[in-house]
Scaffold this motif. Structure first.
Motif, PDB file in Angstrom:
ATOM      1  N   PRO A 150       0.836  -1.201   0.000  1.00 62.70           N
ATOM      2  CA  PRO A 150       0.000   0.000   0.000  1.00 62.70           C
ATOM      3  C   PRO A 150       0.877   1.260   0.000  1.00 62.70           C
ATOM      4  CG  PRO A 150      -0.747  -1.565   1.666  1.00 62.70           C
ATOM      5  CD  PRO A 150       0.560  -2.076   1.131  1.00 62.70           C
ATOM      6  N   SER A 151       0.285   2.359  -0.410  1.00 65.06           N
ATOM      7  CA  SER A 151       1.013   3.638  -0.424  1.00 65.06           C
ATOM      8  C   SER A 151       1.341   4.065   1.005  1.00 65.06           C
ATOM      9  CB  SER A 151       0.150   4.713  -1.088  1.00 65.06           C
ATOM     10  OG  SER A 151      -0.961   5.024  -0.248  1.00 65.06           O
ATOM     11  N   ARG A 152       2.258   4.997   1.123  1.00 64.26           N
ATOM     12  CA  ARG A 152       2.604   5.528   2.451  1.00 64.26           C
ATOM     13  C   ARG A 152       1.369   6.109   3.140  1.00 64.26           C
ATOM     14  NH1 ARG A 152       8.381   6.130   2.636  1.00 64.26           N
ATOM     15  NH2 ARG A 152       8.867   4.146   3.591  1.00 64.26           N
ATOM     16  N   ASN A 166      -2.736   5.469   7.421  1.00 66.20           N
ATOM     17  CA  ASN A 166      -4.111   5.206   7.872  1.00 66.20           C
ATOM     18  C   ASN A 166      -4.184   3.929   8.700  1.00 66.20           C
ATOM     19  OD1 ASN A 166      -5.182   7.500   6.686  1.00 66.20           O
ATOM     20  ND2 ASN A 166      -5.749   6.458   4.794  1.00 66.20           N
ATOM     21  N   VAL A 167      -3.474   2.893   8.270  1.00 65.90           N
ATOM     22  CA  VAL A 167      -3.426   1.636   9.034  1.00 65.90           C
ATOM     23  C   VAL A 167      -2.894   1.904  10.438  1.00 65.90           C
ATOM     24  CG1 VAL A 167      -2.160  -0.555   9.237  1.00 65.90           C
ATOM     25  CG2 VAL A 167      -3.256   0.055   7.072  1.00 65.90           C
ATOM     26  N   LEU A 168      -1.787   2.622  10.517  1.00 63.32           N
ATOM     27  CA  LEU A 168      -1.165   2.900  11.822  1.00 63.32           C
ATOM     28  C   LEU A 168      -2.034   3.819  12.677  1.00 63.32           C
ATOM     29  CD1 LEU A 168       2.543   3.286  10.676  1.00 63.32           C
ATOM     30  CD2 LEU A 168       1.572   1.417  12.033  1.00 63.32           C
ATOM     31  N   ASP A 169      -2.716   4.772  12.055  1.00 63.15           N
ATOM     32  CA  ASP A 169      -3.591   5.687  12.794  1.00 63.15           C
ATOM     33  C   ASP A 169      -4.800   4.960  13.382  1.00 63.15           C
ATOM     34  OD1 ASP A 169      -1.938   7.824  12.243  1.00 63.15           O
ATOM     35  OD2 ASP A 169      -3.215   8.666  10.663  1.00 63.15           O
ATOM     36  N   GLN A 170      -5.334   3.985  12.659  1.00 65.18           N
ATOM     37  CA  GLN A 170      -6.548   3.297  13.101  1.00 65.18           C
ATOM     38  C   GLN A 170      -6.260   2.160  14.078  1.00 65.18           C
ATOM     39  OE1 GLN A 170      -8.633   2.174   9.519  1.00 65.18           O
ATOM     40  NE2 GLN A 170      -8.724   4.284   8.804  1.00 65.18           N
ATOM     41  N   ALA A 171      -5.066   1.628  14.043  1.00 65.79           N
ATOM     42  CA  ALA A 171      -4.733   0.456  14.859  1.00 65.79           C
ATOM     43  C   ALA A 171      -4.494   0.823  16.319  1.00 65.79           C
ATOM     44  CB  ALA A 171      -3.503  -0.237  14.293  1.00 65.79           C
ATOM     45  N   VAL A 205      10.007   1.717  11.611  1.00 65.32           N
ATOM     46  CA  VAL A 205      10.520   2.714  10.661  1.00 65.32           C
ATOM     47  C   VAL A 205       9.355   3.449  10.002  1.00 65.32           C
ATOM     48  CG1 VAL A 205      11.757   3.011   8.476  1.00 65.32           C
ATOM     49  CG2 VAL A 205      12.694   1.508  10.249  1.00 65.32           C
ATOM     50  N   GLU A 206       8.346   2.696   9.571  1.00 55.65           N
ATOM     51  CA  GLU A 206       7.187   3.325   8.940  1.00 55.65           C
ATOM     52  C   GLU A 206       6.499   4.282   9.914  1.00 55.65           C
ATOM     53  OE1 GLU A 206       6.281   3.056   5.638  1.00 55.65           O
ATOM     54  OE2 GLU A 206       8.169   1.943   5.520  1.00 55.65           O
ATOM     55  N   TYR A 207       6.354   3.867  11.159  1.00 57.26           N
ATOM     56  CA  TYR A 207       5.740   4.724  12.166  1.00 57.26           C
ATOM     57  C   TYR A 207       6.559   6.016  12.333  1.00 57.26           C
ATOM     58  CZ  TYR A 207       3.882   6.444  16.562  1.00 57.26           C
ATOM     59  OH  TYR A 207       3.330   7.251  17.519  1.00 57.26           O
ATOM     60  N   ALA A 208       7.878   5.886  12.415  1.00 58.00           N
ATOM     61  CA  ALA A 208       8.740   7.057  12.603  1.00 58.00           C
ATOM     62  C   ALA A 208       8.637   8.003  11.411  1.00 58.00           C
ATOM     63  CB  ALA A 208      10.184   6.606  12.799  1.00 58.00           C
ATOM     64  N   ILE A 209       8.571   7.478  10.209  1.00 56.52           N
ATOM     65  CA  ILE A 209       8.471   8.309   8.999  1.00 56.52           C
ATOM     66  C   ILE A 209       7.117   9.015   8.948  1.00 56.52           C
ATOM     67  CG2 ILE A 209       8.230   8.202   6.469  1.00 56.52           C
ATOM     68  CD1 ILE A 209      10.316   5.902   6.551  1.00 56.52           C
ATOM     69  N   LEU A 210       6.075   8.305   9.305  1.00 59.26           N
ATOM     70  CA  LEU A 210       4.715   8.799   9.077  1.00 59.26           C
ATOM     71  C   LEU A 210       4.135   9.612  10.227  1.00 59.26           C
ATOM     72  CD1 LEU A 210       3.430   5.591   7.321  1.00 59.26           C
ATOM     73  CD2 LEU A 210       3.892   7.796   6.239  1.00 59.26           C
ATOM     74  N   LYS A 211       4.709   9.532  11.395  1.00 61.30           N
ATOM     75  CA  LYS A 211       4.186  10.292  12.533  1.00 61.30           C
ATOM     76  C   LYS A 211       4.988  11.551  12.637  1.00 61.30           C
ATOM     77  CE  LYS A 211       0.983   7.535  13.767  1.00 61.30           C
ATOM     78  NZ  LYS A 211      -0.385   7.873  13.865  1.00 61.30           N
TER      79      LYS A 211
END
Length: 135
Positions: free
Chosen positions: A4-6, A11-16, A129-135
Motif C-alpha cells: 500500500p502507499s505511504r 491510515n493503518v497505523l492511525d486506526q490500529a 521505521v514506517e511509524y517514525a516516517i509517518l508520525k
C-alpha cells in the motif's frame, strides 16, 4: 507484489490500537523485541505470539493467533519467509484486517492470497521505521 502507499500505511497505523507480534522474542537484544517495545511506547498494545515464552514485555504470550481472546488490528510477523504460508493460514482464522511482515520477510503467494481475500498486506517493511516516517 506492491505494498500500500505511504498514505494508506499511515491510515493503518492511525486506526490500529492492538498489534499481535508473531515471533516476538523475550530477548531484549532481538530486533522483534526492540521494534515491539518502540511500538508499545508509541501507545500500541502489543500481544506476543510465541509458544516458547509465557510472557514477553510483561504481556501474556499466546502460542497461536487463534488463541488470542481479543480483537487484533495488525498482525506483525517476525518469522522467516518459509513460515509465512502457515502463519497466513492461522491469520485467516481470526478477524484482523492487516497482515504485516518485517524486512526481508516476503512470500508472493501469501501476499496475493491474502490481498485477494480483502486483507491489507504490507511486506518487507519495518513497522517501527514506517511509524517514525509517518508520525
Amino acid at each position: 507484489m506492491e505494498n500500500p502507499s505511504r498514505n494508506e500505511i499511515k491510515n493503518v497505523l492511525d486506526q490500529a490500537k492492538t498489534i499481535a507480534v508473531v515471533g516476538l522474542s523475550p530477548n531484549p537484544s532481538r530486533t522483534s523485541y526492540v521494534v515491539s517495545e518502540a511500538m508499545k511506547r508509541a501507545g500500541y498494545r502489543i500481544i506476543p505470539v510465541n509458544p516458547l515464552a509465557d510472557t514477553v514485555m510483561g504481556e501474556k504470550s499466546y502460542a497461536r493467533l487463534s488463541d488470542i481472546p481479543e480483537k487484533v488490528d495488525i498482525v506483525n510477523v517476525f518469522r522467516r519467509s518459509e513460515f509465512l504460508e502457515d502463519i497466513a493460514d492461522e491469520f485467516m482464522k481470526i478477524d484482523c484486517p492487516v497482515f504485516w511482515t518485517q524486512l526481508n520477510v516476503i512470500d508472493e503467494n501469501v501476499f496475493n492470497r491474502l490481498t485477494d481475500a480483502g486483507v491489507t498486506v504490507i511486506m518487507d517493511r519495518c513497522i517501527k521505521v514506517e511509524y517514525a516516517i509517518l508520525k
